[in-house]
Design a protein around this motif. Sequence first.
Motif, PDB file in Angstrom:
ATOM      1  N   THR A 187     -39.515  -0.314   0.079  1.00 48.42           N
ATOM      2  CA  THR A 187     -40.111  -1.309   0.190  1.00 48.42           C
ATOM      3  C   THR A 187     -40.018  -2.770  -0.169  1.00 48.42           C
ATOM      4  N   ARG A 188     -40.058  -2.287  -1.548  1.00 45.47           N
ATOM      5  CA  ARG A 188     -40.305  -3.481  -2.819  1.00 45.47           C
ATOM      6  C   ARG A 188     -41.414  -4.332  -2.414  1.00 45.47           C
ATOM      7  N   SER A 189     -42.494  -3.587  -2.007  1.00 44.53           N
ATOM      8  CA  SER A 189     -44.098  -4.248  -1.490  1.00 44.53           C
ATOM      9  C   SER A 189     -45.051  -3.802  -2.838  1.00 44.53           C
ATOM     10  N   GLY A 190     -46.108  -4.205  -2.877  1.00 41.92           N
ATOM     11  CA  GLY A 190     -47.265  -4.129  -3.207  1.00 41.92           C
ATOM     12  C   GLY A 190     -47.282  -3.928  -4.304  1.00 41.92           C
ATOM     13  N   TRP A 191     -47.281  -2.894  -5.216  1.00 45.72           N
ATOM     14  CA  TRP A 191     -47.397  -2.603  -6.428  1.00 45.72           C
ATOM     15  C   TRP A 191     -46.111  -2.398  -7.071  1.00 45.72           C
ATOM     16  N   SER A 192     -44.547  -2.273  -6.548  1.00 44.39           N
ATOM     17  CA  SER A 192     -43.595  -2.476  -7.060  1.00 44.39           C
ATOM     18  C   SER A 192     -42.878  -4.186  -6.820  1.00 44.39           C
ATOM     19  N   LYS A 193     -43.474  -4.657  -8.145  1.00 38.45           N
ATOM     20  CA  LYS A 193     -42.535  -5.508  -8.245  1.00 38.45           C
ATOM     21  C   LYS A 193     -41.136  -5.969  -8.801  1.00 38.45           C
ATOM     22  N   PRO A 194     -40.299  -6.214  -8.332  1.00 37.68           N
ATOM     23  CA  PRO A 194     -38.680  -6.264  -8.311  1.00 37.68           C
ATOM     24  C   PRO A 194     -38.295  -7.878  -9.490  1.00 37.68           C
ATOM     25  N   GLU A 195     -38.998  -8.254  -9.163  1.00 33.11           N
ATOM     26  CA  GLU A 195     -38.693  -9.430 -10.194  1.00 33.11           C
ATOM     27  C   GLU A 195     -39.132  -9.217 -11.741  1.00 33.11           C
ATOM     28  N   ARG A 196     -40.573  -8.438 -11.870  1.00 37.13           N
ATOM     29  CA  ARG A 196     -40.854  -7.675 -13.086  1.00 37.13           C
ATOM     30  C   ARG A 196     -39.819  -6.858 -13.544  1.00 37.13           C
ATOM     31  N   HIS A 197     -38.836  -5.865 -12.843  1.00 32.35           N
ATOM     32  CA  HIS A 197     -37.895  -4.349 -13.190  1.00 32.35           C
ATOM     33  C   HIS A 197     -36.861  -5.863 -13.261  1.00 32.35           C
ATOM     34  N   ASP A 198     -36.429  -6.870 -12.982  1.00 34.70           N
ATOM     35  CA  ASP A 198     -35.496  -7.669 -13.622  1.00 34.70           C
ATOM     36  C   ASP A 198     -35.463  -7.971 -14.724  1.00 34.70           C
ATOM     37  N   GLU A 199     -36.560  -8.271 -15.407  1.00 30.10           N
ATOM     38  CA  GLU A 199     -36.977  -9.405 -16.217  1.00 30.10           C
ATOM     39  C   GLU A 199     -36.505  -7.321 -17.448  1.00 30.10           C
ATOM     40  N   LEU A 200     -36.751  -6.172 -16.877  1.00 28.40           N
ATOM     41  CA  LEU A 200     -37.102  -5.038 -17.935  1.00 28.40           C
ATOM     42  C   LEU A 200     -35.546  -4.665 -18.397  1.00 28.40           C
ATOM     43  N   GLU A 201     -34.594  -4.393 -17.448  1.00 30.01           N
ATOM     44  CA  GLU A 201     -33.732  -4.801 -17.449  1.00 30.01           C
ATOM     45  C   GLU A 201     -32.764  -5.790 -18.415  1.00 30.01           C
ATOM     46  N   VAL A 202     -33.035  -7.041 -17.844  1.00 32.70           N
ATOM     47  CA  VAL A 202     -32.578  -7.750 -19.037  1.00 32.70           C
ATOM     48  C   VAL A 202     -32.530  -7.128 -20.535  1.00 32.70           C
ATOM     49  N   LEU A 203     -33.852  -7.318 -20.523  1.00 36.97           N
ATOM     50  CA  LEU A 203     -34.295  -6.929 -22.121  1.00 36.97           C
ATOM     51  C   LEU A 203     -33.635  -5.418 -22.471  1.00 36.97           C
ATOM     52  N   LEU A 204     -33.533  -4.454 -21.749  1.00 38.77           N
ATOM     53  CA  LEU A 204     -32.455  -3.308 -21.599  1.00 38.77           C
ATOM     54  C   LEU A 204     -31.451  -3.213 -22.206  1.00 38.77           C
ATOM     55  N   HIS A 205     -30.732  -3.839 -21.358  1.00 39.12           N
ATOM     56  CA  HIS A 205     -29.114  -4.456 -21.876  1.00 39.12           C
ATOM     57  C   HIS A 205     -29.059  -5.120 -23.076  1.00 39.12           C
ATOM     58  N   ALA A 206     -29.665  -5.869 -22.831  1.00 32.74           N
ATOM     59  CA  ALA A 206     -29.679  -7.268 -24.466  1.00 32.74           C
ATOM     60  C   ALA A 206     -29.938  -6.179 -26.378  1.00 32.74           C
ATOM     61  N   VAL A 207     -30.934  -5.745 -26.156  1.00 31.11           N
ATOM     62  CA  VAL A 207     -31.597  -4.453 -27.297  1.00 31.11           C
ATOM     63  C   VAL A 207     -30.245  -3.378 -27.200  1.00 31.11           C
ATOM     64  N   TYR A 208     -30.195  -2.802 -26.581  1.00 28.02           N
ATOM     65  CA  TYR A 208     -29.408  -1.979 -26.529  1.00 28.02           C
ATOM     66  C   TYR A 208     -28.230  -2.123 -26.041  1.00 28.02           C
ATOM     67  N   ALA A 209     -27.550  -1.920 -25.326  1.00 27.05           N
ATOM     68  CA  ALA A 209     -25.887  -2.346 -25.293  1.00 27.05           C
ATOM     69  C   ALA A 209     -24.845  -2.421 -26.097  1.00 27.05           C
ATOM     70  N   ASN A 210     -24.373  -1.780 -26.055  1.00 30.13           N
ATOM     71  CA  ASN A 210     -22.695  -1.886 -27.254  1.00 30.13           C
ATOM     72  C   ASN A 210     -22.145  -3.498 -27.201  1.00 30.13           C
ATOM     73  N   TYR A 211     -22.835  -3.916 -27.779  1.00 35.03           N
ATOM     74  CA  TYR A 211     -22.171  -5.861 -26.885  1.00 35.03           C
ATOM     75  C   TYR A 211     -23.072  -6.557 -28.644  1.00 35.03           C
ATOM     76  N   PRO A 212     -21.745  -6.998 -29.220  1.00 40.16           N
ATOM     77  CA  PRO A 212     -20.576  -7.416 -28.942  1.00 40.16           C
ATOM     78  C   PRO A 212     -19.675  -7.017 -29.457  1.00 40.16           C
ATOM     79  N   ASP A 213     -19.755  -5.512 -29.691  1.00 40.66           N
ATOM     80  CA  ASP A 213     -18.388  -4.442 -30.498  1.00 40.66           C
ATOM     81  C   ASP A 213     -17.804  -4.234 -28.886  1.00 40.66           C
ATOM     82  N   ASN A 214     -18.405  -4.076 -28.204  1.00 42.25           N
ATOM     83  CA  ASN A 214     -17.790  -3.961 -26.765  1.00 42.25           C
ATOM     84  C   ASN A 214     -18.114  -5.010 -25.977  1.00 42.25           C
ATOM     85  N   SER A 215     -17.029  -6.109 -25.804  1.00 47.33           N
ATOM     86  CA  SER A 215     -16.714  -7.741 -25.112  1.00 47.33           C
ATOM     87  C   SER A 215     -17.254  -7.135 -23.623  1.00 47.33           C
TER      88      SER A 215
END
Length: 237
Positions: free
Chosen positions: A179-207
């Motif tokens: 239900t994306r309520s209570g313990w689940s905080k989607p906005e924090r999950h988005d923050e994590l996903e942003v950082l994971l992509h920024a750190v680990y994605a093969n970019y800019p080698d793969n544009s």
Amino acid sequence: MESHNQARANAARRRQRETGESYAAALQAVRLDRLSRLGNLSEADGTPGGTCASLHERSVPDELTELVRYHSHRIAKYLYFAVDEGHYRDDLAEWQRNTLYKLTDALEHLHLLIGTIAAYLREAGMTDYFLRRYLQVRDDQQVEAFLTTSVAEHLSGLLGREEPQDSVIWHEVGRHIATRSGWSKPERHDELEVLLHAVYANYPDNSQAFDHLPTALRERILAVLPHLRDEPHDNDR
């Protein structure tokens, strides 16, 4: 010997060079082709066919996506705490106590996440053959080790089923994830996903590394990248 994951990655890169499509699209095409071939195999060949291919034709349920995001956030948080211990602990006894607490907390979330996905897929019709294969274990007993009482409780909450008798906490956590309520905080999950992509994605080698992402998420990642990679900021140019 080349692993299954590495073989798929290499095949995707070859396809990418040949077709010019993005790596993500090439990898998806390689997976589709492989699953199609698996689905055509007969039981006489020693490989169960059909089930995995039929699951591939279904879209990923929202509750599974949220399940992975929730527990990944928790795991990353505990790993951060474990790494941070090394920066200010002069006492080895204190360091080992706090570090192992954090790592085993992360491990609990990881086992619960894997087990809940496995239980979900088993209910959806995935065969034991594929469960063993994807869990990378040798026998059914090792599969069952993931399917704990906590997993059954967690899955019931995730699917909106009645709370099992003697339920402790994971049913409620599963319900909040769905239900994306209570313990689940989607906005924090988005923050994590942003950082994971920024750190680990093969970019800019793969544009095209971020092309499969929603526009808003992709823009946040591109805004974060200069801060992580010593690239010049707009104000410095």
